[in-house]
Design a protein around this motif. Sequence first.
Motif, mmCIF file in Angstrom:
data_model
loop_
_atom_site.group_PDB
_atom_site.id
_atom_site.type_symbol
_atom_site.label_atom_id
_atom_site.label_comp_id
_atom_site.label_asym_id
_atom_site.label_seq_id
_atom_site.Cartn_x
_atom_site.Cartn_y
_atom_site.Cartn_z
ATOM 1 N N ASN A 134 0.838 -1.222 0.000
ATOM 2 C CA ASN A 134 0.000 0.000 0.000
ATOM 3 C C ASN A 134 0.864 1.259 0.000
ATOM 4 N N ILE A 135 1.855 1.267 0.884
ATOM 5 C CA ILE A 135 2.703 2.460 1.023
ATOM 6 C C ILE A 135 3.479 2.715 -0.271
ATOM 7 N N VAL A 136 4.021 1.610 -0.842
ATOM 8 C CA VAL A 136 4.820 1.761 -2.061
ATOM 9 C C VAL A 136 3.945 2.280 -3.206
ATOM 10 N N CYS A 137 2.714 1.802 -3.296
ATOM 11 C CA CYS A 137 1.798 2.313 -4.337
ATOM 12 C C CYS A 137 1.616 3.813 -4.161
ATOM 13 N N ARG A 138 1.299 4.215 -2.946
ATOM 14 C CA ARG A 138 1.065 5.642 -2.688
ATOM 15 C C ARG A 138 2.288 6.464 -3.076
ATOM 16 N N ASN A 139 3.465 5.955 -2.690
ATOM 17 C CA ASN A 139 4.693 6.715 -2.957
ATOM 18 C C ASN A 139 5.086 6.701 -4.432
ATOM 19 N N ASN A 140 4.393 5.867 -5.238
ATOM 20 C CA ASN A 140 4.692 5.810 -6.667
ATOM 21 C C ASN A 140 3.515 6.286 -7.515
ATOM 22 N N ASP A 141 2.678 7.120 -6.916
ATOM 23 C CA ASP A 141 1.556 7.737 -7.623
ATOM 24 C C ASP A 141 0.590 6.711 -8.232
ATOM 25 N N VAL A 142 0.376 5.631 -7.507
ATOM 26 C CA VAL A 142 -0.627 4.640 -7.921
ATOM 27 C C VAL A 142 -1.700 4.619 -6.836
ATOM 28 N N ASP A 143 -2.964 4.774 -7.253
ATOM 29 C CA ASP A 143 -4.011 4.868 -6.213
ATOM 30 C C ASP A 143 -4.958 3.671 -6.204
ATOM 31 N N THR A 144 -4.658 2.645 -7.042
ATOM 32 C CA THR A 144 -5.534 1.475 -7.064
ATOM 33 C C THR A 144 -4.703 0.196 -6.997
ATOM 34 N N LEU A 145 -4.965 -0.580 -5.958
ATOM 35 C CA LEU A 145 -4.213 -1.820 -5.751
ATOM 36 C C LEU A 145 -5.180 -2.990 -5.892
ATOM 37 N N TYR A 146 -4.884 -3.878 -6.850
ATOM 38 C CA TYR A 146 -5.747 -5.035 -7.099
ATOM 39 C C TYR A 146 -5.173 -6.295 -6.448
ATOM 40 N N MET A 147 -6.065 -7.197 -6.133
ATOM 41 C CA MET A 147 -5.638 -8.503 -5.680
ATOM 42 C C MET A 147 -6.611 -9.524 -6.258
ATOM 43 N N HIS A 148 -6.065 -10.619 -6.737
ATOM 44 C CA HIS A 148 -6.909 -11.643 -7.334
ATOM 45 C C HIS A 148 -6.715 -12.908 -6.522
ATOM 46 N N CYS A 149 -7.773 -13.474 -5.995
ATOM 47 C CA CYS A 149 -7.574 -14.742 -5.273
ATOM 48 C C CYS A 149 -8.831 -15.604 -5.346
ATOM 49 N N LEU A 150 -8.693 -16.853 -4.914
ATOM 50 C CA LEU A 150 -9.855 -17.735 -4.887
ATOM 51 C C LEU A 150 -10.752 -17.273 -3.735
ATOM 52 N N SER A 151 -12.074 -17.267 -3.953
ATOM 53 C CA SER A 151 -12.928 -16.748 -2.874
ATOM 54 C C SER A 151 -12.976 -17.701 -1.676
ATOM 55 N N SER A 152 -12.479 -18.938 -1.872
ATOM 56 C CA SER A 152 -12.399 -19.882 -0.742
ATOM 57 C C SER A 152 -11.198 -19.562 0.160
ATOM 58 N N ASN A 153 -10.386 -18.625 -0.252
ATOM 59 C CA ASN A 153 -9.174 -18.289 0.513
ATOM 60 C C ASN A 153 -9.543 -17.380 1.701
ATOM 61 N N GLN A 154 -9.999 -18.034 2.769
ATOM 62 C CA GLN A 154 -10.545 -17.298 3.923
ATOM 63 C C GLN A 154 -9.536 -16.312 4.528
ATOM 64 N N THR A 155 -8.286 -16.754 4.632
ATOM 65 C CA THR A 155 -7.283 -15.888 5.284
ATOM 66 C C THR A 155 -7.049 -14.620 4.466
ATOM 67 N N MET A 156 -6.908 -14.806 3.147
ATOM 68 C CA MET A 156 -6.644 -13.625 2.305
ATOM 69 C C MET A 156 -7.874 -12.724 2.249
ATOM 70 N N MET A 157 -9.066 -13.343 2.241
ATOM 71 C CA MET A 157 -10.294 -12.543 2.229
ATOM 72 C C MET A 157 -10.385 -11.726 3.524
ATOM 73 N N HIS A 158 -9.955 -12.348 4.617
ATOM 74 C CA HIS A 158 -9.969 -11.635 5.903
ATOM 75 C C HIS A 158 -9.032 -10.415 5.845
ATOM 76 N N ILE A 159 -7.813 -10.640 5.317
ATOM 77 C CA ILE A 159 -6.839 -9.530 5.213
ATOM 78 C C ILE A 159 -7.395 -8.431 4.301
ATOM 79 N N ALA A 160 -8.003 -8.847 3.178
ATOM 80 C CA ALA A 160 -8.548 -7.875 2.223
ATOM 81 C C ALA A 160 -9.673 -7.052 2.864
ATOM 82 N N LYS A 161 -10.571 -7.762 3.574
ATOM 83 C CA LYS A 161 -11.708 -7.052 4.208
ATOM 84 C C LYS A 161 -11.204 -6.096 5.276
#
Length: 225
Positions: A134-161
């Motif tokens: 997140n910080i690196v995106c901000r410092n490089n003038d990027v304001d949208t960070l995407y992530m693609h994962c399987l929706s069964s990936n509970q841990t990553m969904m938790h981090i994303a939420k």
Amino acid sequence: MTRLNLFRNPLQRWFNKGARPTVPVKALHERDRRRMVRHFLSLERSDRILRFGSFMSDEQVTKYVNGIDFNRDMVFGVYNRVFRLAAVGHLAFAPRQPASEGVTEKDRVAEFGVSVLKSARGLGIGSKLFERANIVCRNNDVDTLYMHCLSSNQTMMHIAKKAGMEIHRDYGEADAYLKLGPADPASVLQEAMQEQLATIDYALKANVRRATKLLDRLPGRQPKE
Ligand SMILES: CC(C)(COP(=O)(O)OP(=O)(O)OC[C@H]1O[C@@H](n2cnc3c(N)ncnc32)[C@H](O)[C@@H]1OP(=O)(O)O)[C@@H](O)C(=O)NCCC(=O)NCCS
């Protein structure tokens, strides 16, 4: 396999004032490719599927790592005390695609992929790598960070939420994106400080490793990992 011990050196003990260990997130470079390959090949089959969205053979994983463009993208890692990469996060930058119209006005967007070895999970490492992205995106003038994962990936969904990501689920897969604010002096300083701390931690671990190897060569010593 033993759990990652992040408290192995005094610097980390000193910095750790909270319940969770300090996570030294270090930028990776060309010279780290071999260790990155080793990291990905150490992931269990199911984790490799979660990381890449489908199963990738050893050859495909090696090709992926060798194809990373360090001039365009940023890769971060967390080293354990024996100099293995316990975690790797790849922040790939790409020109804005038509699908991002209406989401961002910026020329580029970023996509993040992350993996943490089983022995090092639940210590906040995945979240810390995400925060660094997140910080690196901000410092490089990027304001949208995407992530693609399987929706069964509970841990990553938790981090994303937890990070407040906008999540779209489709046929078992999930696309999530996070809108970020612009850089400010605090974000620039935060990135620099994190890198400084990780560099010191890296140097300490390198010296300890070197000293251990020397000691192991002494007659009558049983070599340890
Ligand atoms: C996803 C992954 C990177 C998380 O790494 P990690 O270092 O264990 O993550 P953290 O310790 O920072 O955070 C884990 C969080 O998920 C929570 N969690 C763990 N298992 C969970 C589950 N089954 N359901 C919901 N939440 C869960 C933890 O409680 C923790 O939450 P908290 O910070 O609010 O306490 C790691 O599990 C991994 O490498 N998985 C395989 C590859 C992968 O899935 N990559 C993501 C796709 S790009």
